[in-house]
Design an enzyme around this catalytic site. Structure first.
Site, short mmCIF file in Angstrom:
data_model
loop_
_atom_site.label_atom_id
_atom_site.label_comp_id
_atom_site.label_asym_id
_atom_site.label_seq_id
_atom_site.Cartn_x
_atom_site.Cartn_y
_atom_site.Cartn_z
N GLY A 9 -1.01 -13.88 3.08
CA GLY A 9 0.35 -13.82 2.54
C GLY A 9 1.24 -12.96 3.40
O GLY A 9 2.44 -12.84 3.13
N SER A 10 0.64 -12.31 4.40
CA SER A 10 1.38 -11.48 5.34
C SER A 10 2.20 -10.42 4.60
O SER A 10 1.68 -9.71 3.75
CB SER A 10 2.24 -12.36 6.23
OG SER A 10 2.78 -11.64 7.29
N HIS A 11 3.47 -10.34 4.87
CA HIS A 11 4.34 -9.31 4.30
C HIS A 11 5.04 -9.78 3.02
O HIS A 11 5.86 -9.06 2.48
CB HIS A 11 5.41 -8.95 5.33
CG HIS A 11 6.25 -10.12 5.72
ND1 HIS A 11 5.81 -11.05 6.64
CD2 HIS A 11 7.45 -10.55 5.30
CE1 HIS A 11 6.73 -11.99 6.76
NE2 HIS A 11 7.74 -11.71 5.96
#
Length: 125
Positions: free
Chosen positions: A105-107
């Site tokens: 989901g990264s950031h």
């Protein structure tokens, strides 16, 4: 056999696939991406792919669906487990895999998740 699949129009991005889990990004989406990307890898002469995932609650479910889709194309799937995206880059190179896929989901906020792919040593975009 052709398996038709439609994606929510907001999830396909330039450098990754990203969406809200259960609403715009589902297990079926991850499986379909695995089948499609696996087909590209195999047609290019590839034989193996590394798959990793981040610590989001939805990541193991999406990783399992991705692995299912990739394996359906005949690729050898190397499951590298939980870790950061650079771990996938390292594993793909170190294990000399043809490709890599990261469920992350990264950031983004917690309700999001996504898929990053690499073919050979470079990103897919």
């Amino acid at each position: 056999m052709t398996l038709a699949h439609s994606f929510h129009p907001t999830v396909l991005r330039e450098y990754d696939i990203r969406g809200i889990v259960g609403r715009t990004l589902t297990e079926n989406d991850a499986r379909a991406v695995g089948r499609a990307f696996g087909t590209i890898v195999v047609r290019g002469g590839g034989t193996s792919v590394c798959v990793g995932y981040d610590g989001r609650h939805s990541s193991p479910m999406l990783e399992a669906a991705m692995v299912d889709g990739l394996a359906s194309t005949g690729l050898r799937v190397l499951r590298i487990g939980l870790g950061p995206t650079p771990m996938l880059y390292f594993a793909t190179r170190d294990l000399e895999a043809s490709a890599g896929v990261m469920i992350t989901g990264s950031h983004n906020p917690p309700e999001y998740n996504g898929i990053k792919m690499m073919l050979g040593k470079g990103p897919v975009y």
